[in-house]
Design an enzyme around this catalytic site. Structure first.
Site, short mmCIF file in Angstrom:
data_model
loop_
_atom_site.label_atom_id
_atom_site.label_comp_id
_atom_site.label_asym_id
_atom_site.label_seq_id
_atom_site.Cartn_x
_atom_site.Cartn_y
_atom_site.Cartn_z
N GLU A 44 0.89 -1.16 0.00
CA GLU A 44 0.00 0.00 0.00
C GLU A 44 0.93 1.21 0.00
O GLU A 44 1.58 1.49 1.01
CB GLU A 44 -0.89 -0.03 1.25
CG GLU A 44 -1.73 1.23 1.43
CD GLU A 44 -2.39 1.29 2.81
OE1 GLU A 44 -2.73 0.23 3.38
OE2 GLU A 44 -2.54 2.41 3.34
N ARG A 48 1.42 10.16 0.85
CA ARG A 48 1.96 11.15 1.78
C ARG A 48 3.16 11.85 1.18
O ARG A 48 3.67 12.82 1.74
CB ARG A 48 2.38 10.48 3.09
CG ARG A 48 1.19 10.03 3.89
CD ARG A 48 1.60 9.24 5.09
NE ARG A 48 0.60 8.23 5.35
CZ ARG A 48 0.66 7.34 6.30
NH1 ARG A 48 1.69 7.30 7.11
NH2 ARG A 48 -0.30 6.47 6.45
N LYS A 131 -10.89 -0.46 6.80
CA LYS A 131 -9.61 -0.38 7.50
C LYS A 131 -9.93 0.06 8.92
O LYS A 131 -10.61 1.08 9.11
CB LYS A 131 -8.73 0.65 6.80
CG LYS A 131 -7.44 0.98 7.53
CD LYS A 131 -6.62 2.00 6.76
CE LYS A 131 -5.28 2.25 7.47
NZ LYS A 131 -4.34 3.07 6.70
C1 3PG Z 1 -1.22 3.79 8.08
O1 3PG Z 1 -1.44 4.84 7.52
O2 3PG Z 1 -1.83 2.77 7.77
C2 3PG Z 1 -0.27 3.78 9.19
O3 3PG Z 1 0.63 4.82 9.12
C3 3PG Z 1 0.47 2.50 9.35
O4 3PG Z 1 0.58 2.39 10.68
P1 3PG Z 1 1.96 2.03 11.40
O5 3PG Z 1 3.00 2.92 10.78
O6 3PG Z 1 1.70 2.31 12.84
O7 3PG Z 1 2.22 0.57 11.12
#
Ligand code: 3PG
Length: 214
Positions: A44, A48, A131
């Site tokens: 994914e 960003r 999600k």
């Molecule tokens: C996301 O956007 O899904 C999160 O940033 C992923 O979460 P994590 O970095 O805490 O694993």
């Protein structure tokens, strides 16, 4: 073209969704190699960074990864993600405009939903999988388990604040399709070109996921 249901099923077989932040699209190739070598041909790629669309295109063009776009906040980003080859679109929250644009393109929308109200809204948008984000600070696995009582047919992809220590707790829940996270694709390791570490962390995550399946 793969249907949204087929994509959801493929994510379910993968059990894990690496959430990637790429600062440089040139890292997409070596990152894809590391994920494939680690046994997890899934990513994914988050919107960003400005590199997102080019990175998705580079990884999707290979044809050996299940590519999605993350942090998709606007319909315009849905268009960019789909044009680049993304077959699923992940958002931190629930946006009708984003979900509808995904439906227009025929791609799977995976919006964030953590409360009963949000899950119910996702159902009204015709979605069956959400999600659960940010998982760690939204009640974690017990909260998902509680939501499955009224929402028996809803499937969850918990993401956010999950790591090797609590992965099994989430995967144990039948309604959890897959778990998302960035722990196997640390941004600083990618930036440093340390793809051997990405490969190792990915392989370890895959082994943990399999162990849970018994
Ligand atoms: C996301 O956007 O899904 C999160 O940033 C992923 O979460 P994590 O970095 O805490 O694993």
């Amino acid at each position: 073209m793969t249907s949204p249901a087929d994509v959801a099923a493929a994510l379910g077989r993968a059990r894990l969704v690496p959430v990637v932040v790429l600062d440089d699209a040139a890292d997409a190739g070596p990152l894809a190699d590391a994920l494939v070598a680690g046994g997890l041909p899934v990513a994914e790629v988050t919107f960003r960074t400005a590199a997102a669309a080019d990175a998705i295109r580079a990884m999707a063009d290979r044809g050996d990864l299940l590519l999605g776009a993350g942090t998709v906040l606007t319909p315009a980003q849905v268009d960019q993600a789909v044009a680049a080859g993304a077959s699923y679109v992940v958002s931190p929250g629930l946006s009708r405009a984003v979900v509808e644009r995904c439906a227009d393109h025929g791609v799977l929308a995976l919006p964030g939903a953590v409360t009963a109200t949000e899950v119910q809204a996702a159902l009204e948008f015709g979605l069956g999988t959400v999600k659960f984000f940010p998982a760690g600070t939204s009640g974690g696995a017990p909260a998902i388990a509680a939501l499955t009582a009224p929402f028996a047919d809803v499937r969850f992809i918990p993401t956010g604040g999950i790591g090797p220590a609590d992965l099994a707790e989430y995967l144990r829940i039948d309604a959890v399709v897959a778990v998302g996270g960035s722990w196997m694709v640390p941004r600083d390791r990618i930036r440093a070109g340390d793809f051997a570490t990405v490969r190792r962390l990915t392989a370890e995550a895959v082994a943990l996921g399999r162990a849970d399946q018994g």
